[in-house]
Every structure is written in structure tokens, then in C-alpha cells.
Design a protein around this motif. Structure first.
Motif, PDB file in Angstrom:
ATOM      1  N   PRO A   1       0.808  -1.222   0.000  1.00 52.74           N
ATOM      2  CA  PRO A   1       0.000   0.000   0.000  1.00 52.74           C
ATOM      3  C   PRO A   1       0.843   1.275   0.000  1.00 52.74           C
ATOM      4  N   ARG A   2       2.117   1.195   0.403  1.00 51.49           N
ATOM      5  CA  ARG A   2       2.894   2.440   0.494  1.00 51.49           C
ATOM      6  C   ARG A   2       3.515   2.849  -0.839  1.00 51.49           C
ATOM      7  N   LEU A   3       3.446   1.965  -1.784  1.00 53.93           N
ATOM      8  CA  LEU A   3       4.043   2.270  -3.082  1.00 53.93           C
ATOM      9  C   LEU A   3       3.345   3.466  -3.726  1.00 53.93           C
ATOM     10  N   SER A   4       4.124   4.381  -4.277  1.00 56.25           N
ATOM     11  CA  SER A   4       3.490   5.533  -4.931  1.00 56.25           C
ATOM     12  C   SER A   4       2.851   5.077  -6.232  1.00 56.25           C
ATOM     13  N   ARG A   5       1.924   5.879  -6.700  1.00 52.93           N
ATOM     14  CA  ARG A   5       1.217   5.566  -7.922  1.00 52.93           C
ATOM     15  C   ARG A   5       2.184   5.383  -9.086  1.00 52.93           C
ATOM     16  N   HIS A   6       3.190   6.251  -9.100  1.00 47.48           N
ATOM     17  CA  HIS A   6       4.164   6.191 -10.182  1.00 47.48           C
ATOM     18  C   HIS A   6       4.949   4.878 -10.137  1.00 47.48           C
ATOM     19  N   ASP A   7       5.417   4.506  -8.933  1.00 52.58           N
ATOM     20  CA  ASP A   7       6.178   3.262  -8.805  1.00 52.58           C
ATOM     21  C   ASP A   7       5.331   2.045  -9.160  1.00 52.58           C
ATOM     22  N   ARG A   8       4.054   2.145  -8.775  1.00 46.87           N
ATOM     23  CA  ARG A   8       3.154   1.032  -9.043  1.00 46.87           C
ATOM     24  C   ARG A   8       3.060   0.791 -10.540  1.00 46.87           C
ATOM     25  N   ARG A   9       2.829   1.897 -11.259  1.00 47.31           N
ATOM     26  CA  ARG A   9       2.693   1.764 -12.706  1.00 47.31           C
ATOM     27  C   ARG A   9       3.968   1.225 -13.325  1.00 47.31           C
ATOM     28  N   ALA A  10       5.089   1.734 -12.824  1.00 49.50           N
ATOM     29  CA  ALA A  10       6.373   1.298 -13.384  1.00 49.50           C
ATOM     30  C   ALA A  10       6.567  -0.197 -13.155  1.00 49.50           C
ATOM     31  N   ARG A  11       6.213  -0.662 -11.971  1.00 46.38           N
ATOM     32  CA  ARG A  11       6.402  -2.087 -11.685  1.00 46.38           C
ATOM     33  C   ARG A  11       5.532  -2.963 -12.569  1.00 46.38           C
ATOM     34  N   CYS A  12       4.281  -2.510 -12.800  1.00 38.84           N
ATOM     35  CA  CYS A  12       3.394  -3.297 -13.654  1.00 38.84           C
ATOM     36  C   CYS A  12       3.952  -3.363 -15.070  1.00 38.84           C
ATOM     37  N   ALA A  13       4.436  -2.226 -15.561  1.00 38.97           N
ATOM     38  CA  ALA A  13       4.982  -2.191 -16.913  1.00 38.97           C
ATOM     39  C   ALA A  13       6.189  -3.122 -17.014  1.00 38.97           C
ATOM     40  N   ARG A  14       7.063  -3.084 -15.955  1.00 37.00           N
ATOM     41  CA  ARG A  14       8.243  -3.929 -15.994  1.00 37.00           C
ATOM     42  C   ARG A  14       7.859  -5.412 -15.988  1.00 37.00           C
ATOM     43  N   ALA A  15       6.836  -5.740 -15.182  1.00 38.13           N
ATOM     44  CA  ALA A  15       6.414  -7.140 -15.111  1.00 38.13           C
ATOM     45  C   ALA A  15       5.969  -7.638 -16.479  1.00 38.13           C
ATOM     46  N   LEU A  16       5.229  -6.801 -17.208  1.00 32.78           N
ATOM     47  CA  LEU A  16       4.777  -7.217 -18.540  1.00 32.78           C
ATOM     48  C   LEU A  16       5.963  -7.396 -19.476  1.00 32.78           C
ATOM     49  N   GLU A  17       6.919  -6.464 -19.380  1.00 35.62           N
ATOM     50  CA  GLU A  17       8.098  -6.572 -20.248  1.00 35.62           C
ATOM     51  C   GLU A  17       8.826  -7.883 -19.997  1.00 35.62           C
ATOM     52  N   LEU A  18       8.886  -8.288 -18.720  1.00 40.25           N
ATOM     53  CA  LEU A  18       9.595  -9.514 -18.369  1.00 40.25           C
ATOM     54  C   LEU A  18       9.013 -10.744 -19.055  1.00 40.25           C
ATOM     55  N   VAL A  19       7.688 -10.749 -19.290  1.00 42.68           N
ATOM     56  CA  VAL A  19       7.087 -11.925 -19.932  1.00 42.68           C
ATOM     57  C   VAL A  19       6.878 -11.705 -21.426  1.00 42.68           C
ATOM     58  N   GLY A  20       7.493 -10.612 -21.933  1.00 45.04           N
ATOM     59  CA  GLY A  20       7.437 -10.398 -23.375  1.00 45.04           C
ATOM     60  C   GLY A  20       6.126  -9.840 -23.879  1.00 45.04           C
ATOM     61  N   VAL A  21       5.460  -9.011 -23.044  1.00 45.59           N
ATOM     62  CA  VAL A  21       4.241  -8.355 -23.509  1.00 45.59           C
ATOM     63  C   VAL A  21       4.486  -6.856 -23.511  1.00 45.59           C
ATOM     64  N   ASP A  22       4.065  -6.202 -24.571  1.00 50.78           N
ATOM     65  CA  ASP A  22       4.230  -4.766 -24.709  1.00 50.78           C
ATOM     66  C   ASP A  22       3.467  -4.043 -23.588  1.00 50.78           C
ATOM     67  N   PRO A  23       4.170  -3.176 -22.794  1.00 50.20           N
ATOM     68  CA  PRO A  23       3.482  -2.472 -21.702  1.00 50.20           C
ATOM     69  C   PRO A  23       2.299  -1.632 -22.172  1.00 50.20           C
ATOM     70  N   ALA A  24       2.219  -1.317 -23.447  1.00 42.24           N
ATOM     71  CA  ALA A  24       1.058  -0.581 -23.947  1.00 42.24           C
ATOM     72  C   ALA A  24      -0.219  -1.380 -23.728  1.00 42.24           C
ATOM     73  N   ARG A  25      -0.048  -2.679 -23.558  1.00 43.58           N
ATOM     74  CA  ARG A  25      -1.204  -3.554 -23.331  1.00 43.58           C
ATOM     75  C   ARG A  25      -1.863  -3.341 -21.976  1.00 43.58           C
ATOM     76  N   LEU A  26      -1.185  -2.572 -21.111  1.00 51.63           N
ATOM     77  CA  LEU A  26      -1.777  -2.300 -19.803  1.00 51.63           C
ATOM     78  C   LEU A  26      -3.170  -1.708 -19.923  1.00 51.63           C
ATOM     79  N   ARG A  27      -3.370  -0.967 -20.993  1.00 48.80           N
ATOM     80  CA  ARG A  27      -4.666  -0.307 -21.139  1.00 48.80           C
ATOM     81  C   ARG A  27      -5.719  -1.206 -21.772  1.00 48.80           C
ATOM     82  N   SER A  28      -5.309  -2.403 -22.185  1.00 56.41           N
ATOM     83  CA  SER A  28      -6.255  -3.283 -22.873  1.00 56.41           C
ATOM     84  C   SER A  28      -7.161  -4.002 -21.892  1.00 56.41           C
ATOM     85  N   TYR A  29      -8.263  -4.490 -22.434  1.00 54.96           N
ATOM     86  CA  TYR A  29      -9.120  -5.398 -21.680  1.00 54.96           C
ATOM     87  C   TYR A  29      -8.784  -6.825 -22.110  1.00 54.96           C
TER      88      TYR A  29
END
Lengths: 331, 285, 587
Positions: free
Chosen positions: C431-459
Motif C-alpha cells: 500500500p505504500r508504493l506511490s502511484r508512479h512506482d506502481r505503474r512502473a512495476r506493472c509495466a516492468r512485469a509485462l516486459e519480463l514476460v514479453g508483452v508490450d506495456p502498452a497492453r496495460l490499457r487493454s481489456y
């Protein structure tokens, strides 16, 4: 985009169907409504100028020898201009004016009652589905009794208990005639006071459907993998219940809104009659009792437009809640 | 000798995207022949068009172009109304291919009566029993059972018996074992093989599994996006694949003997592989 | 391959509802009221006989008192009940026939007919029914307004909702393989509809019929109450109309206006209760679940760590379904750090139940009856997972042990974006993670599995099956857990996509060092990628050894049989193939 075009197209088609139905019903029925109407009008001392007669003939159909197609086109023109003729029961006020004064009462009453019923019903249904196997299960059979009670009978009982016996609420009417309608506190307070029992009637009768619908869908949704995933993620129960289970479980209820709204509108007409509420339902019955066919048809059309509008709004809302509809899949 | 010729089959689907429609070519000029006693395997991944071909042959779908011609013993073309006497299908999902409302008997008697294999109810019932025995099911025990009272393997056997009931000589088996538990798959495939030998059936075996395709068929056609990219005798296609896409498929199949091998497959390679020209072992080797 | 558990359908026998208290009450109400409506008029005398006693309260010769004209209320109710039931059933039958015609036939035929029928039903559905009925009834002169006229009008305005429900169901049925099989067998269309499809719609038709009867009785009552009902018959609605006009309410004559409404309510309630039982046939999930069994809180009793590299110890674990079916029997198992433990077995072997129980994800009626699960943290300390209180259990889940489920298609919430579902994990556990860090971590996680972080906005529906499973894996490693449970993570995917995902899993395992429990029926896959393999049969682990060991020297006959079920792609053509039925056989 495709979804919106489809939806607008559909509601236009439905509107056209309603208008056309309105045109053909009096023409298919036995009897000569125009003559009845004219007789009524003369009783009231109304003069029958040819223009008024023509409007009635277009609306109700009579043997004038004019081709049906031509009648239909002229009728459509009149409808477009909001020209529904002149009300007999409220002579010489035009139908559109009668509707304009009574419509707000019904829209506010039905609107508030529906919103309350959805919130309470869906809320309880959500919790009942989530906590299956607890005492909340007994809510389900209880609400079915309420849903099977005739609206007007419930209204009568409420009036008997809270109006006559306890005297908490007024028996009839939409506001205290001592106050002048307008934006003043006295009037608004009185209107709210008068509106509570009718609204309560609608809420009690319609809450069960929402409760049952959402509860059953919750039960189905809870066995979906994404709910299990959310639990495995360690999310708080409330979050899983609302964002993962209920949001998906509510979709069929929202899609079935048209059916529920139909019942509510039907119920409100009868309820208004019990309370002599100054809304559109009472006016409709007044029109029926006075053979005021013009007013009747006008009210039917306006009600239809209102219901179609409400359904359109819900459909648009649906597309916000469910992203899959926006993708252009069949709506 | 009933043979079935698939000639230059094309199937387009219209896909609605936005306000405009788009065409998707699901089957792209596919031709092959099914002959008695031989099995042709159609191998491909999901979306390769293999099931569409099966549905066209079973007349559940109309082709956009091309045709399916069946010739009977005398070499004459089978007329449309007799088509289903000759061509039948076994479906993928034994849990949905039998009507939950009806007994096993119903599923067999109807085709027997429809195709004139039995004239009276009593005759049909007797023949239904025979059919069940042929697929190694204890007829007396199960004719009056409903599908939910049978195991997956038993259901698929009933489905095979149903396909044989009209006396069909061409059988299309669309992934007949992929929904079954692994330990009973070979049993069902072996049953199909035995029936094929006994009845001299022409079989089209549709699968995504290269291993069973190799062992249970004579010829293999590899499909990629509606196109046949490689075709030839089963062993040649699997043991000496020439087309890059076939090689890719073979490399992607799990192989217990190849522990620790590298897993490098990227999407671009798959697409590139699919674009390569088709390879026909019968002509080119 | 899915463990359907208790809700696998069992039609025909299940086509008859189970005798539950609800059903019995419902049937009793319906029978009693119907009997009253049928026999009452014969026994209770003339309802219109006028007495000079005026409005009398119940008692004496009149059980339910009299109306203001001295008519016996009970006799009137008996006649009125008959009238209401008559119209209700009439409308029910007509509306059901209409809805079946438009709903079933239209959707089976498909194409333009379906489009037209569906458009027509939807239009009829959105046009408000009662106002239309009122308008129609008002145009019909009272002398021509009989019970049949009213019934026809109510049926015409009331069938559309059912038609829509039936259409949706028929659309799924017409693509069932048994319908396709009937077409392939050469059945004519009318027979497919009546013999193959209709029987499977019976529960739905029954429930729609019951629903239309309720709706019709209510609408007719409303119409009569407004004075627009059938002129030649007496119904509960007309009775209420006379009661209202006789000022029953104002004069406190509750015996006059209360009973008719009550009868409608009780009859409707009876029908609704019957409908519950029918609903439970249509959707078996609705059947009541036994109450949650509460066990006394256990004192944590973690098992000491057997060796430094063990991360989870399962000891003598047993799981039962509703005290009858033992799905997991006395299983002991260890997961080591950084290893892939393969759990092989067929449907019903208990492998999924076991995996869920390790994370306490099993649901009632499944219940752990014995044994323990202990988690050994990498920085020391042991946790008895089965004894964790709920708050600590939530904190434990995903941060120490995450799960990737088998339904690649259904593990993601269809109405939330990928980002929202990834961020949910972080906002809950970090819960203490800032919004910015949160987004960055999610983007990095997707990159790690070979998915374009732009997909974050997809359904989810905008992604392919393989991509969705990659997203799930990204989500599973978001909190750097020590163990990942993967239940058939690639079974629904094509082999090429499967390879790609397995590559990511193996690479991440090497980088991050989490242990994996890989559950699948695909033994060759396990033999290739896992370190150790446990083979499950009938809820027990029959063999557990290193993968090479299982391949080279399988000890249990079942393991050998499983191995023999996978013909080798490149090896010799075995003796078992295409020779008849040497292996397997009917089970």
C-alpha cells in the motif's frame, strides 16, 4: 461505434413501431371512436370545427374515403409536431399540455423509486449471493411473496395502515392544495410527504426481482476463475465481491432492465390510481373513463418514448460497464 | 469402393470489425482424396482451418468455392440426397455430442431408420445392439442408459457407432480423442483403426497432435492458416519434415528425450515459416 | 480435463425437480388454491345472492363476512379465484407458444428470419405492456370484452421477454455437437427442433410458463381493478374493483379487500417457489451449498524444515468433498526452492484439489480433514498455512505463493483493464508504493514476460489466449513469491505458443529462483521440463521421483500405463499402434 449505431437504430425502429401501432389500433378495433369523441365533445359544449375533427380522424381513423397511406403520412406529420389533438376530458386544453403538467410527477416518482429499488435490491442480492449458506438465503423466498403481491393491493394495505390507521401519511393526492406548486420549500416538502407511500409501494414490489437476479448471477459468477484468482491474490473480501464478482454478475440484470422497467411502469399506473396521484397514470385512466381517445393515445406514446429513452440510457451505461460490447460484437 | 475427393476447397468468413466487414480466408485452395482403407491426417493448430474442412465435408457448412465429390462403388457420383449415407462424422467433445435427454439407443436407432438400414423398430433395436458390440460396449448394459451415465471413453465409442450406423464408408474424425483422458486415448484410436480395417473405411483424422497423426495415418497434410504447407506419407512428413512450419511444430512438441534443449521460438519465426512455399513429398522428394 | 465436481449435469432424472422444502411448499400452495378455485364455486353457493344484512364482519353464517350488498365474500372469492386462474393459464399457454415460436424457431433457422424475429421480440419487449393493454382494452367496447379477448391481449403483450430468453438458450444449443450430429445423420429440421432441442429446453419453458402465469394474473388483476377487465367474468381483480368502489378501505372492511390480494400473492409465491426448483435444474450451481463447517481454531503447529532447500512441506494431507468423496488421501509432498515439481494425473485424480488446498483456495463442500501444510520462508521462520487467521492468510497469498489457473481465458476479469488487475495486487500488498512506482512495476512485469506495456490499457478480450496467460504469469511474479502453483498453464494453447510460454517460465525461474508446482495431464511435457514428478491416481501420490528416474524406471503400473499412452513422435512405431485394442479399453 457500431454498438451505438445499432442501439440508436433499434430505438428508432421501436419508436416507429409504437407510433404505427398507435395509428392502427383504433382502426382495427370495432366501434367508431371519432363519433363517440364528437358526441362527448358536444356534451361539454365544445365547438367542433373542421380542423379539430380532421385531427381526430387522423388519430383514430374513420370512414372518410381517404387512402390509408395518405392518412398515415399526415398522422406522422402531426406526431412529429407533438400535435396529439385536444383533450376531451380537460376541454379545451390540448393533449400535449395535459401531458406536460402530469408527466413530471410520474417521472420523478418512478425514477426515484426505480433507483432506490435497484440500489437496495442489487445490494442485498450481491451480499446474499456472496454469503450463501447463511441466514441471508431466507431473504429470497421472502421477496418472492412481495413480488407476487399486486401493486394496487399493496398500495391499499399501505394506505390502510400508514394513512388511515396510523395517520403518518396523507391518503391521496400529490401535494397539499394549500401550497402553490413551484420551487418553494412548503410545496416540495408536501410533495415529498405525499410521494413516500406511492414510492414505497413501487420499491417494495420491484425490489425482489433485482435481489433474485443479482443473487443468482452472483452464485454463478463466484465459480468463475477470475473470482478464484482474485481470492488467490489476497485481495480484501469486499474488493473481490464488488469489483470482481458483482460487476460481472450485474451485467445480465442491466441487460434485462427493459423487462423490469415495463413492470414498474405498469405498477405505477395502478398505484397512481389508488393514491389519486396527479401523474400520467391517473390521467390515462381519466381518459379511459371519459372516452378521451386522443389523450389516451398521446399518453401511450409519451410513456413509450420515456421508457425507450430510459432503456437507451441503460444500454449506453452497459457499454461503459462492459468493454466487450464496445468492441463491436453483436449487441 | 467409396472415395471422396476434396477439390480446390475455399472458405471465406465475413468478420465484422467496426462498421466495415472484413474477409477471413479460413480454407485456402485445399485438395485431397480419401480412399478406402487409408487414413489421411489433417494436422494444424487452432485457426488453421482443419475443423472448417471437416464441417464442409460433413455438409454443416457450404464452401465459398471448390467442391467435395463422393464416388460410389461403380465410380458414379453419389447424388446429394444419398450423400449422408456415405459420409459421417465423429465429433470432438463426447460430453456434448450425445443428447443428454435421450438414451444411447435413440442415438443409434435414428440413423439406422433414416438411412434405411432397418425397417422396423425391432430390427433397428437389434442392429443398434450389434453396433454397440462392434465398438466393444456391452450392449445390454448400456442401450437404455443416458449419456451422463457413461464415461468419456464410452461416450466416444457410442459416437463412433452412431457414425457407422448409416453404413457410411467415409468417416471424418474431428479431434476424436483430444477431450478424453490420456490413458484411454489410444484405446479409442485403436478401435477406429480396427473398424477401418474391417469395413475398409476411408478416414480423415483431424488432430493437432503430430505423434498420433504419425502413428494412426498413412498420409499427413500440414495446415497453416488454411493452406496445406506440407503433405506426404506420414513417416516422411514427421521424420524428415521439409517445410519450416512443420519443423517448428515438431520442435514445439514435448519430447521427454530432449531435456534441457533450448526453447527459442519467436512469433516472427512462426509467421516467416508459414510464408514458405508448400512442400509435397510425393512430387518433390 | 476440468474437475467439474458435483455440478456435472444429470438430465432426465434431474429434469424432475428435487423435493425440497421450497418445492413442497410451492406445490402445496398451488394445489390448495387451485382446488379452492375448482371446487369452491360448487360448494359455497351463489356469490351474487343479495342479503339485506349489508356489510357484515366475519362470523356467523359468513366465514369471511359480506359485502355492502350482503353478498358472501368467501363464495365471491371462490368464483373470482376460478376466473383469475382461468385467465392466468390461458395467457400462460398462449404466451409460451408465441415465445417458443419466435424464440426457438427463429434462432434455429438463423439468418434473416432470426434477425427479423429477434428485432420484433425486442421491440415488443421495450414497448411498455400495460399502457398498450389499457389503450387496446379501452377501444374494445365493454360488451365485447370477454375473458378470451383480455387473455389474447395479455398474451400478445407478454411473450417477448420469454422469447428472448429462449432464443439465447437455443442459440447455444443449436451449435451443440449433438445437434450437429443429428444434422449429419440427416434428421429433418422439424425433428431436430422438436426431438433434439425442445426436450433440453423443457426446464426453461416450464419456468417461462410459470412466469407468464404469474404476470398474467397480476396484469389481469390490475386491469380489472381499473375497470378495464373482462366484462363477463369475475376475477380477483374485479372483486378488488368493487371493494374499492364500495369504499371497503374507508369503512375498515378488511375482510373484503384483504383476502383477494392475499390469494394472488400466495398463488404467485407458490409459482415462484416452484420456479426456484426449476431454476436449480437449469443452473445446478444454484443448489444450496451445505453450511460452512466451522472448525475450532487450530494452534499453529508448523512442521520443522526437513532441509534448507525445502519451501513447502505437505504432510499427510486429506481433502474430502462433503464428508463423502475423498479427493486427496494422506498426501505428503515437498516443494524445493527453485525446482519444478510436476504433478501428473488425469481428471478426477485430485491433483487440482491438492494444489488448491495448499493455498487454502478449496471451497465448501471441499474440506481439509487431516494433515498440515507448512511454508518455510527463505529468511527463516515457518508458517502453518492451514492455521493462518484470515487476515494473515490474505497477506500470505500471492506475496509468498501465487497461482496461475488453468482457464487461460477466464482467469482475468473481463470488465477490468489489465493495469487495474495488476495494480490491485500492489495496492493490496504494497500500500505504500506511490502511484508512479506502481505503474512502473506493472509495466516492468509485462516486459519480463514479453508483452508490450502498452497492453496495460487493454481489456482481456482484446488479447490472444497466449498473451493472456503471459499476463497471468506477470501478475503471479509481481510480488516476487517463493512458490508458484501452475494448474495446466498451457493446456488450452497451441504447441508453438505453449513453447514460448514455457520458455518464459523457465527463464524467470532461473532468474528469480521461485519453486513451481506444475500440474498437467501432459506427461511428456513434465518429463521434459520438470525436476521431479509426482504421479497422482485416485487422490494418492503413487510415485514421486526425479523426472529422469520416472522416464527410465517407472515403478508403479499406472505410471507405466500413462507413459505408454503417449506414442513417441520420432521413435519406432510401437507394436501397440493400429493393431486393434491392445491397450486402454473401455473404462
Amino acid at each position: 461505434m457500431r454498438y451505438y449505431v445499432r442501439k440508436f437504430g433499434f430505438y428508432l425502429a421501436a419508436l416507429w413501431a409504437a407510433v404505427t401501432l398507435n395509428f392502427f389500433i383504433p382502426r382495427m378495433m370495432p366501434g367508431d371512436p371519432v363519433s363517440i369523441l364528437m358526441a362527448k365533445l358536444q356534451q361539454r359544449g365544445g365547438s367542433v370545427n373542421p380542423e379539430a375533427r380532421r385531427a381526430y380522424e387522423l388519430l383514430l381513423g374513420t370512414d372518410t374515403g381517404e387512402p390509408l397511406a395518405k392518412q398515415y403520412l399526415s398522422y406522422l406529420g402531426n406526431m412529429l409536431h407533438g400535435d396529439f389533438g385536444i383533450s376531451v376530458s380537460a376541454y379545451p386544453v390540448p393533449v400535449s399540455e395535459v401531458i406536460a403538467t402530469s408527466l413530471p410527477w410520474t417521472v420523478v416518482l418512478v425514477g426515484i423509486a426505480t433507483v432506490l429499488s435497484v440500489l437496495v435490491g442489487a445490494g442485498l442480492g450481491m451480499v446474499a449471493g456472496w454469503r450463501r449458506g447463511t441466514w441471508l438465503d431466507s431473504l429470497v423466498p421472502a421477496t418472492t411473496v412481495l413480488a407476487a403481491v399486486p401493486y394496487f393491493w399493496l398500495a391499499l394495505v399501505l394506505v390502510a395502515v400508514f394513512g388511515s390507521a396510523l395517520g403518518w401519511f396523507p391518503l391521496i393526492g400529490g401535494y397539499d392544495v394549500d401550497f402553490t406548486p413551484g420551487w418553494n420549500l412548503d410545496f416540495l416538502g408536501s410533495a415529498v410527504h405525499h410521494g413516500i407511500l406511492p414510492a414505497l409501494t413501487i420499491v417494495i414490489s420491484s425490489v425482489g426481482g433485482w435481489l433474485l437476479g443479482l443473487r443468482n448471477m452472483m452464485v454463478s459468477t463466484l465459480s468463475e476463475d477470475y473470482v478464484l484468482t482474485a481470492t488467490a491474490k489476497g485481495l480484501p473480501d469486499r474488493r473481490v465481491m464488488i469489483w470482481y464478482a458483482a460487476r460481472n454478475a450485474a451485467l445480465p440484470s442491466i441487460a434485462g432492465f427493459a423487462i423490469s422497467l415495463g413492470f414498474v411502469v405498469a405498477g405505477s399506473i395502478v398505484t397512481e390510481q389508488v393514491f389519486s396521484y396527479p401523474g400520467i397514470g391517473s390521467k390515462l385512466l381519466e381518459a379511459v373513463q371519459n372516452n378521451d381517445y386522443a389523450l389516451m393515445q398521446g399518453i401511450f406514446l409519451v410513456t413509450t418514448v420515456a421508457v425507450l429513452g430510459a432503456n437507451l440510457v441503460v444500454d449506453l451505461l452497459y457499454s461503459v460497464i462492459d468493454p466487450r460490447t464496445r468492441a463491436g460484437a453483436n449487441a | 469402393m467409396t472415395t471422396l475427393d476434396v477439390k480446390d476447397l475455399v472458405k471465406d468468413f465475413r468478420i465484422r470489425t467496426g462498421l466495415r466487414g472484413r474477409r477471413l480466408r479460413a480454407v485456402d485452395h485445399v485438395s485431397f482424396t480419401l480412399t478406402p482403407g487409408r487414413t489421411v491426417a489433417l494436422v494444424g493448430e487452432s485457426g488453421s482451418g482443419k475443423s472448417t474442412i471437416a464441417r464442409i465435408i460433413a455438409r454443416l457448412e457450404r464452401p465459398t468455392a471448390g467442391q467435395v465429390v463422393v464416388q460410389d462403388d461403380d465410380g458414379g457420383r453419389v447424388p446429394d440426397r444419398a450423400y449422408r449415407d456415405h459420409v459421417q462424422m465423429v465429433f470432438q467433445d463426447p460430453f456434448s455430442s450425445l443428447n443428454p435427454f435421450h438414451t444411447v439407443e435413440h442415438h443409434l436407432i435414428r440413423p439406422l431408420l433414416l438411412h434405411g438400414r432397418a425397417r422396423t423398430g425391432a430390427e433397428a433395436r437389434k442392429k443398434a445392439g450389434d453396433l454397440l458390440e462392434r465398438v466393444n460396449l456391452p450392449a445390454r448394459d448400456i442401450v437404455h442408459r443416458r449419456p451422463h451415465e457413461l464415461s468419456g471413453g464410452q461416450r466416444q465409442r457410442v459416437a463412433i457407432a452412431r457414425a457407422l450406423a448409416p453404413g457410411a464408408k467415409v468417416v471424418v474424425a474431428d479431434e476424436p480423442v483430444s477431450m478424453l483422458d490420456v490413458s484411454i486415448r489410444l484405446g479409442v484410436l485403436n478401435l477406429l483403426a480396427r473398424l477401418q480395417r474391417e469395413e475398409n473405411l476411408a478416414v480423415l483424422y483431424i488432430t493437432h497432435d503430430l505423434a498420433t497423426a504419425r502413428h494412426f495415418s498413412d498420409d499427413i497434410l500440414v495446415l497453416y492458416r488454411g493452406r496445406v504447407v506440407e503433405r506426404g506419407p506420414a513417416d516422411e512428413v514427421i521424420l524428415a519434415p521439409r517445410h519450416p512450419y512443420t519443423r517448428l511444430l515438431a520442435a514445439a512438441s514435448p519430447d521427454p528425450e530432449a531435456r534441457g534443449r533450448s526453447f527459442d521460438i519467436d512469433a516472427a519465426a512462426v509467421v516467416a515459416a508459414g510464408e514458405a512455399p508448400a512442400y509435397d513429398h510425393r512430387i518433390q522428394s | 480435463m476440468t474437475d467439474l465436481g458435483p455440478d456435472s449435469p444429470a438430465p432426465r432424472r434431474a429434469a424432475l425437480p428435487r423435493l425440497s422444502p421450497k418445492l413442497v411448499t410451492g406445490l402445496a400452495l398451488i394445489t390448495a388454491i387451485t382446488l379452492f378455485g375448482v371446487a369452491g364455486p360448487l360448494l359455497l353457493g351463489d356469490p351474487d345472492a343479495i342479503n339485506d344484512i349489508g356489510l357484515t364482519s366475519p362470523g356467523g353464517g359468513h366465514v369471511l363476512g359480506t359485502t355492502q350488498m350482503g353478498q358472501d365474500v368467501l363464495a365471491q372469492i371462490a368464483y373470482a379465484t376460478r376466473g383469475s386462474l382461468y385467465i392466468g393459464v390461458l395467457v400462460g399457454v398462449m404466451a409460451t407458444v408465441l415465445s417458443a415460436l419466435f424464440g426457438i424457431v427463429g434462432s434455429y433457422v438463423g439468418g434473416v428470419v432470426d434477425e427479423a424475429f429477434s428485432l420484433f421480440s425486442n421491440v415488443m419487449l421495450v414497448i411498455p405492456g400495460l399502457p398498450l393493454v389499457i389503450v387496446i382494452s379501452a377501444f374494445v367496447p365493454p360488451e365485447q370484452r370477454g375473458a378470451w379477448t383480455i387473455a389474447v391481449v395479455l398474451a400478445i403483450t407478454g411473450w417477448a421477454g420469454s422469447a428472448r430468453v429462449l432464443r439465447a438458450q437455443t442459440l447455444t444449443l443449436r451449435n451443440r455437437e449433438y445437434v450437429l450430429a443429428a444434422r449429419v445423420a440427416g434428421e429433418p429440421a422439424w425433428r431436430i427442433i422438436t426431438v433434439e432441442i425442445l426436450p433440453n429446453l423443457l426446464p426453461l419453458l416450464a419456468s417461462q410458463f410459470v412466469f407468464s402465469v404469474i404476470a398474467a394474473i397480476l396484469s389481469e388483476a390490475g386491469l380489472s381493478f381499473l375497470g378495464l377487465g373482462a366484462s363477463n367474468s369475475s376475477t380477483l381483480g374485479t372483486m378488488l374493483y368493487y371493494a374499492q368502489n364500495g369504499f371497503a378501505l374507508q369503512r375498515g372492511a378488511w375482510w373484503w379487500f384483504a383476502p383477494p390480494g392475499l390469494i394472488i400473492a400466495l398463488f404467485g409465491c407458490g409459482l415462484a417457489l416452484v420456479n426456484f426448483s426449476i431454476d436449480e435444474i437449469i443452473n445446478p450451481r444454484l443448489r444450496a451449498v451445505p453450511r460452512r463447517i466451522r472448525h475450532p481454531r487450530r494452534e499453529p503447529a508448523p512442521v520443522g524444515r526437513p532441509s534448507q532447500d525445502v519451501v513447502v512441506s505437505v504432510r499427510n494431507l486429506s481433502v474430502t468433498y462433503g464428508n463423502t468423496v475423498q479427493a486427496v488421501k494422506d498426501v505428503s509432498l515437498e516443494v524445493r526452492r527453485g525446482e519444478i515439481l510436476g504433478l501428473a494425473g488425469e481428471s478426477g485424480s485430485g491433483k487440482t484439489t491438492l494444489a488448491y488446498a495448499i493455498n487454502r483456495l478449496h471451497r465448501p463442500p471441499a474440506e481439509v480433514t487431516a494433515g498440515s501444510v507448512t511454508f518455510h520462508h527463505r529468511d527463516g521462520g515457518d508458517t502453518d498455512v492451514l492455521a493462518l487467521p484470515s487476515g494473515e492468510l490474505r497477506a500470505f497469498r500471492w506475496s509468498q505463493m501465487s497461482v496461475v489457473f488453468q482457464g487461460a481465458m477466464n482467469s482475468l476479469n473481463p470488465v477490468m483493464t489489465i493495469r487495474a488487475q495488476l495494480e490491485d495486487v500492489l495496492t493490496t500488498h504494497r500500500p505504500r508504493l506511490s502511484r508512479h512506482d506502481r505503474r512502473a512495476r506493472c509495466a516492468r512485469a509485462l516486459e519480463l514476460v514479453g508483452v508490450d506495456p502498452a497492453r496495460l490499457r487493454s481489456y482481456p478480450h482484446e488479447l490472444s489466449g497466449g498473451m493472456r496467460q503471459r499476463v497471468m504469469i506477470a501478475m503471479a511474479m509481481l510480488l516476487d513469491p517463493q512458490v508458484m502453483i501452475m494448474d495446466e498453464p498451457t493446456s488450452a494453447l497451441d504447441v508453438v505458443v505453449q513453447r514460448g510460454i514455457l520458455r518464459e517460465i523457465l527463464r524467470l525461474r532461473d532468474e528469480l529462483g521461485f519453486g513451481i508446482v506444475l500440474i498437467t495431464h501432459d506427461l511428456p511435457l513434465l518429463l521434459e521440463v520438470s525436476d521431479r514428478i509426482a504421479v497422482m491416481l485416485g487422490g494418492e501420490i503413487v510415485e514421486c521421483a526425479a523426472a529422469e528416474e520416472v522416464l527410465a524406471r517407472p515403478r508403479h503400473p499406472y505410471t507405466r500405463r500413462l507413459l505408454g499412452s503417449f506414442p513417441s513422435l520420432t521413435g519406432e512405431r510401437g507394436a501397440f499402434v493400429r493393431t486393434g485394442e491392445a491397450t486402454g479399453g473401455a473404462r
